[in-house]
Design a protein around this motif. Sequence first.
Motif: not given
Length: 358
Positions: A222, A226, A242-243, A246, A249, A251, A254-255, A258
């Motif tokens: 991650k 970033t 990153l999507v 997320a 996980e 999340a 957050a997804a 992003q």
Amino acid sequence: MHNRSLGRHVLGWLSSLAMAALLVACGKDSPESLIASAKEYAVKGDHNAAVIQLKNALVQAPDNGEARLLLGRALLEVRDPAGAEKELRRALQLKQPEALVAPLLARSLFELRAFDTLLKEFAERRFDDPAADARVRVYVGEAHLALGRPAEAAAAFAAASKAVPGFPPAQLGAARLAFAERRFDEAAKLADGVIAAVPGEAEAYLLKADVQLAQGDRAAAKETLTAALKTDAASLPAHLALVSLALDEGALDAAAAQLDAARKVARGDLRIVYFDALLAFRRGELARARDHVLQVLKHAPEHVPGLVLAGAVELQAGQAGIAEDYLRRRGAKTLYGGGVRPLCPFYLGLYGGSELPG
């Protein structure tokens, strides 16, 4: 008298009209000025504006080879490799230097996933210009790697490094080969070397993140992704990676955030549509998930992650027969071990803008 006066009036009106037409013609941008303007836009990174200027230039001068070459390059930057290939082949016909056109044409074929065509045209060709030869060798190596030919890929990357010692794209190709062969430490070292040499090379960060994920270090991956976006905010693969993380996980907010950032980079790209579908599925929004995944399959009917997701959606909706049909296509069910949980592919292998591979 009346006729004579009317005649003078008409003649005066025609004279004024002719003068207006002349002024318009004089004020019309020439192909040369449009090309110069396109170059300025390209330097600023506004490739869409460059495309417009170059197309306008070609309306007036369709046989302008420089405009065809520049348009091919700009179309690659706006993720239109098919259009780029057409323009670059026309540029060759118009006697543009092969050393300028060939690397771009090889790139367009690679992004179209036309690996066999790329190898047929460029595997045995060599160029006197070392930089051009090195870049073409890299695309040849990448094509071999995509086709599962590691020995040929290694030879091509070595040839690129010989043409231009320390050539970062060749080092990145060698890093991809090392990763494919699970030589993770070597892959990471090569990726770090490219990052040191070319800090803005987002693909090197992506490969390093691949290595970190393969070694089970999600937090480091991650951070690396970033960092990739700090150097290149327009890196769609970094956004989507990153999507993917997320989503994996759970999340979901957050997804979604992003994905919104990715949409600003490439609105309408089918990769974003796929992840929109996956996010909707994870939220239990089956109708929305179905709508988005069908958009993907309409344009890429053999895209395996899309088929798996479509099957999962229908299974969740109680449509077992339809789900089985999706999962049988191209062995999607076998690929994912007989399961129907849609995975979040970290790297989808998608190069051609809105094009999704099978």
